[in-house]
Design an enzyme around this catalytic site. Structure first.
Site, PDB file in Angstrom:
ATOM      1  CG  ASP A 120      -1.823   1.157   1.310  1.00  0.00           C
ATOM      2  OD1 ASP A 120      -2.309   1.582   0.247  1.00  0.00           O
ATOM      3  OD2 ASP A 120      -2.029   1.672   2.414  1.00  0.00           O
ATOM      4  CG  ASP A 170      -1.435   1.871   6.788  1.00  0.00           C
ATOM      5  OD1 ASP A 170      -2.001   1.677   5.692  1.00  0.00           O
ATOM      6  OD2 ASP A 170      -1.261   3.000   7.260  1.00  0.00           O
ATOM      7  CG  ASP A 206      -4.329  -1.962   2.620  1.00  0.00           C
ATOM      8  OD1 ASP A 206      -4.635  -1.654   1.461  1.00  0.00           O
ATOM      9  OD2 ASP A 206      -3.714  -1.212   3.390  1.00  0.00           O
TER      10      ASP A 206
END
Length: 1131
Positions: free
Chosen positions: A455, A818, A822
């Site tokens: 990410d 995080d 996700d």
């Protein structure tokens, strides 16, 4: 799932009981290991509708047996369900009406499945409410009456995530019936009959201790998980009569109206928030440490989805920190229960822990195959011993015992347990470094990762952003850049920056998304929330129910005039799928109602009136994004006075808006990110960025952190879906170097340079193009995935889909993120790493407390170290059993055997101690380009084992024949057999040499470079090796009468002979060590040339070869349709 129905057949059941009795329970043992055979033996196939037992094959191919249950329900229950919803399947639950009304269902992995007649199948009970619309949920605010609630409870069951905690007796029975312990019981019984009392009792004691520890740990973990999963509390629900009632959360059913107190609560179910706002801590589920503001579900005929409507959904297991009501008193929020028990988000995660999907990893598959190979070797040894001993005319009892004894030696029962030692050490080291693991088998999988997805925001770049500047839009275009939003003149843009957010107060401190916190801070306005003064605030702003008030700073330049405070009365939270959020505000007295929208520039501009979007919009956005800035756009519109501002629909608000301007934020790359990306690149591990940000910003960050090199080109992949005006198209365009527009026609020289392989290139693709590529250009998808490095504007479900598609190319995929967006990708990846302050999160297999990606190389290094250690231990345990196998075969041939205490000495003192400390070596400090092997049946692994076994057998034969050739050799007593022949020269020489072999093979098979620290770092292992070598040297040269008597060793007086035995052992070690080195250097690879060159089994490696010719790939500046194909294909 595939489901087959079976009915009990009485005569078959009784026949199986008789067979079980005659086989002394052996048949029941087979049925316990293979439940499918039990069903086939005792039942006959029948339609699922009338089945008593179901045979279920899940998506992984595993088979399960479940029993169909019946439950009495109240008369008219189904009619009641039909009234609640008109859908076809909801009023067609089939009941069997004899004298009672019965519901047929079964429970599988905690989920209840009920029989639906019109579907002709058992369906999850959640099908009864899966197509609720927003309007349906709002209707349920009235609450359920007791009869409705009771009937739903009979369908859905209790609201419990009940983790079964088995009794010690049941656990003991299951443990003892495990094939490992059944084999142990068989072995111990055989050894006792063979009068190996000390060895048998010692192994029995160890097995009892092992079972005890295993039972304690299993039950302790079950209790811990149950305490974490089980939640029973008092909640307030609203009945159909309007009366509020306090009930146990265990009684909640979908459709119940839940009244949430102002101080919040720990959610016992999933619920859709209908009235008020809630501040929620979701870290347990998502690993996201920042509390999330939940807003009311809008009304309409849209189908409700917990995943799609996350910002309106309160999930089970999350902590509601505070709730702000939306009723007349504004005291409490209201939500409607949507899922209970294992159907909740928390229930799904607990289910994934209780019933984990099998890990498709070659090492684990080959372990089982290798045990079968050892079993085959044991059968050959059994036949050999039977023939040899039959010729010597020993008793039948001795013949059977000796033959079966070979099986217990050749197949080491401790082998599966031994290979987990490396994983246990790695898990401990990771925990000490702040990385927590809830799925230890995945540590070995880390060692084979070939691609890692990251990410962007908060992972590769800093979580916090700094406002770089704002640019206001007007009729003449964009104004000059204003670096400080406080310097903006009062107007819609300043008000939009101050009001368009979901920041809230907790104990007087502002909390929320870091981006929004920075935005509110930059404009200088003060946030005020209604608490005790709620009525006064509502009156100040025209009687509207106020969610928050934004007040401008008192010190403003007089020339600009004073800004007016604004009250936020409606919020539409940010959605990754929609790429925007919006609010509705009113001024003092309830006037000046304005709607503000903030989001991705492309999305915001598409929802604005075209004449309000400056002509320079595209070029400005391209310029700022290319510099790596995070760009947000703002827009506003006046809300009609006739509108009910507190109930206005989102679709009405977010259209025909006025474009206000752009806000740029600087998102710095974390200092560790370039180092980690470079480390992975040197280790030949692909790095891929998956973000929801703008594609140009993402490309800039990819260059900054080293995913894209300074001399490497970026090619934008643009795919357009089918529309009424045009067919689907696909285009590959080279990145513009310094221009304002997208590069549609790069210079011919640059294209020729790229085609001639003068520079590497990377693809960049947006979420919209990725969706069109998957739908309309599936043949191009693998080729694009092979070279795509940047995936931008990706929705959460697209991140998960990307991971799945990469796995189809046979990549071992890692994912590091995080946030809540996700979670799906983290769980879908082979290795998911969540960066979270929580000690452990069920959002992913690994949770790192380190707030940067430096944990990724560490995890891979530990995975490689664990995998290499597992290989070493597996090979060592296999060689140990084969050394002992050779010793027993050799000694049995001459009518003697290994002694009782000799077995005990070798197994416990020598082998077990070495196996325990062998895995203590830590990982190498660097990541090597080559990954460790994962196949036990690969030619180097299997070939080296074969060479070692041959060398070890020859060593024992050499010791045997050297002994028999001595002048002082005393032949064996041919009238007795086995241990009755002890002590003797043959046994002593073979025992001494095999003892040296156990020690030396621990050195030979222990691998260090390049994935582990050198051997000298494992000081305990070296110490144990030295002690073992000294002990064996002492036993070989001068054991003394006491220990010689205990171990039944022959008193050999010839020191030259003893030194010769030690020399044979040293020569044996040298030959095996050199053979291992030659195998490591690729000696056996020459055999592969005999079979010719073969393509790799991994699809991505085959594609890499095919795509290596740049003369026709990628097809730059060509508009391709779905029927166009390049010459590249991969089958």
């Amino acid at each position: 799932m595939e489901v087959q129905g079976y009915k009990w057949v009485k005569w078959r059941v009784w026949l199986c009981r008789l067979a079980a009795l005659l086989s002394l329970g052996l048949l029941l043992l087979v049925f316990c290991w293979r439940p499918r055979l039990a069903v086939l033996a005792r039942c006959s196939s029948c339609p699922v509708a009338s089945a008593d037992v179901l045979l279920i094959r899940d998506s992984c191919g595993q088979q399960h047996v479940v029993e169909v249950l019946t439950e009495e329900v109240e008369e008219g229950s189904l009619d009641l369900l039909g009234k609640l919803d008109e859908s076809e399947c909801r009023d067609t639950v089939q009941l069997y009406k004899d004298e009672k009304t019965l519901l047929r269902f079964y429970v599988f992995e905690g989920l209840r499945y009920i029989w639906l007649d019109r579907k002709g199948a058992f369906c999850r009970v959640s099908v009864l409410n899966e197509d609720w619309t927003y309007r349906d949920l709002h209707r349920l605010q009235r609450g359920l009456d007791p009869l409705e609630q009771s009937s739903r409870r009979s369908m859905f069951g209790s609201n419990l995530i009940d983790v079964p905690v088995k009794s010690y007796m049941k656990l003991l029975l299951e443990e003892v019936l495990n094939p490992f312990y059944v084999f142990q019981v068989f072995s111990i019984s055989l050894w006792m009959i063979d009068e190996y009392y000390y060895y048998a009792l010692c192994i029995l004691l160890i097995s009892i201790v092992s079972i005890g520890v295993s039972l304690y740990e299993t039950r302790r973990q079950s209790i811990t998980l149950r305490n974490m999963a089980r939640l029973v509390t008092k909640v307030t629900i609203r009945r159909g009569s309007g009366v509020e009632e306090s009930v146990s959360s265990e009684e909640l059913v979908p459709g119940d109206c839940l009244v949430i107190p102002q101080e919040g609560l720990l959610m016992p179910c999933d619920a859709a928030l209908l009235v008020g706002e809630c501040l929620v801590n979701e870290s347990m589920l998502t690993g996201e440490s920042v509390p999330v503001l939940k807003t009311p579900l809008p009304s309409g005929d849209v189908t409700y989805s917990a995943d799609g409507d996350r910002r309106h959904t309160l999930f089970c297991g999350t902590q509601l920190i505070q709730a702000k009501g939306g009723g007349p008193g504004g005291s409490r929020a209201v939500a409607v229960v949507t899922n209970t028990g294992f159907f909740t988000a928390k229930g799904h995660l607990v289910s994934s822990i209780l019933y984990p999907q099998p890990i498709d990893f070659r090492f684990y598959r080959d372990s089982a195959k290798f045990l079968l190979i050892l079993g085959f070797i044991a059968s050959i040894g059994t036949i050999y011993i039977f023939v040899v001993l039959y010729r010597t005319r020993v008793t039948w009892l001795q013949l059977i015992i000796r033959s079966l004894d070979v099986v217990t030696i050749a197949v080491p029962p401790a082998l599966p347990a031994a290979i987990t030692t490396g994983t246990i050490y790695a898990q401990s080291r990771l925990k000490n470094r702040g990385i927590f693991c809830i799925s230890p088998p995945r540590i070995n999988v880390c060692g084979k990762v070939s691609l890692f997805c990251f990410d962007k925001t908060g992972t590769l770049t800093e979580e916090g952003l700094d406002v770089w500047g704002v640019m206001e839009a007007g009729p003449a275009g964009f104004s000059d850049l204003v670096p400080d939003p406080r310097l903006l003149a009062p107007g819609p843009l300043q008000s939009g920056l101050a009001c368009c957010h979901t920041v809230t107060l907790l104990d007087g401190q502002a909390i929320g998304d870091p981006l929004e916190l920075k935005m509110v801070e930059s404009v200088g306005w003060t946030l005020q929330e209604p608490e005790a003064a709620a009525d006064a605030l509502n009156a100040e702003f025209g009687g509207c129910r106020v969610l928050a008030v934004m007040r401008p700073p008192p010190e403003r330049p007089q020339a600009w005039g004073a800004s007016e405070p604004a009250a936020i009365v409606r919020r539409f939270p940010f959605s990754s799928a929609l790429q925007r959020m919006s609010v509705v505000t009113v001024g003092r007295g309830g006037g000046s109602a304005l709607a503000f929208m903030k989001g991705s520039p492309e999305m915001v501009a598409s929802l604005c009136r075209p004449e309000t979007v400056p002509a320079q919009f595209t070029s400005r956005l391209h310029g700022f994004s290319s510099e790596g800035l995070r760009v947000l756009a703002l827009a506003c519109k006046a809300v009609r006075a006739s509108s009910d501002v507190q109930n206005v629909e989102r679709a009405e608000v977010e259209r025909d808006m006025q474009f206000l301007g752009l806000m740029m934020m600087k998102n710095l790359v974390k200092a560790e990110s370039p180092k980690v990306i470079n480390t992975l690149s040197l280790a030949h591990i692909r790095s891929v960025m998956v973000t929801g940000d703008n594609i140009l910003t993402a490309v800039n960050v990819a260059r900054s952190c080293g995913m894209v090199g300074p001399d490497e080109k970026v090619i934008f992949v643009t795919a357009n879906p089918h529309s009424t005006q045009s067919a689907p198209t696909l285009r590959f365009s080279l990145e513009e170097q310094g221009g304002a527009a997208a590069a549609a026609n790069p210079p011919d020289g640059l294209s020729q340079y790229l085609y001639q392989g003068g520079s590497a290139h990377h693809f960049a693709i947006s979420g919209k193009s990725f969706a069109a590529l998957c739908d309309y250009f599936p043949d191009y998808l693998p080729k694009v995935l092979m070279q795509a490095t940047v995936f931008a504007r990706m929705a959460p479900d697209q991140k998960t889909q990307l991971v799945t598609e990469l796995q189809k190319l046979n990549y071992r995929v890692g994912m590091c993120g995080d946030g809540a967006n996700d979670c799906g990708a983290l769980r879908a990846a082979d290795v998911g790493v969540s960066l979270s302050e929580a000690e452990a999160s069920v959002a992913s297999p690994f949770t790192s407390k380190t707030e940067n990606i430096s944990c990724v190389p560490l995890l891979i290094r530990e995975g490689r170290c664990s995998l290499v250690t597992s290989f070493s231990l597996f090979r060592y345990m296999a060689l140990y059993s084969l050394i002992q196998f050779c010793s027993v075969l050799l000694l049995n041939t001459v009518k003697t055997n290994v002694g009782d205490l000799q077995f005990l000495f070798c197994d416990l003192f020598l082998v077990t101690l070495l196996a325990i400390v062998m895995g203590r070596g830590g990982p190498s400090e660097e990541l090597h380009p080559c990954r460790p092997p994962a196949s036990l049946l690969a030619l180097p692994v299997f070939g080296s084992l074969f060479i070692h076994v041959c060398m070890l057998a020859l060593g024992q034969l050499a010791a045997f024949f050297i002994t028999t050739s001595q002048d002082w050799y005393v032949p064996l007593n041919s009238t007795v057999f086995g241990t009755a022949n002890l002590p003797n020269l043959e046994n002593t020489s073979v025992f001494v040499l095999s003892g040296f072999q156990y020690v030396m093979m621990a050195v030979v098979v222990t691998k260090a470079y390049p994935h582990k620290k050198p051997l000298y770092h494992n000081k305990i292992f070296l110490l144990v090796l030295l002690i073992h070598f000294a002990v064996m040297l002492w036993l070989a040269l001068e054991p003394g009468p006491v220990f010689a008597g205990l171990l039944q060793l022959y008193d050999i007086t010839d020191m030259n002979f003893k030194m010769l035995l030690v020399a044979v052992a040293a020569l044996n070690f040298l030959v095996c060590f050199v053979a291992e080195m030659l195998v490591d250097l690729g000696l056996l690879n020459c055999l592969r040339s005999l079979r010719g060159t073969r393509q790799s089994k991994k699809q991505y490696k085959r594609l890499k070869v095919l795509l290596s010719d740049p003369s026709f790939w990628p097809p730059l500046n060509q508009t391709l349709g779905p029927t166009d194909h390049t010459a590249i294909s991969c089958s």
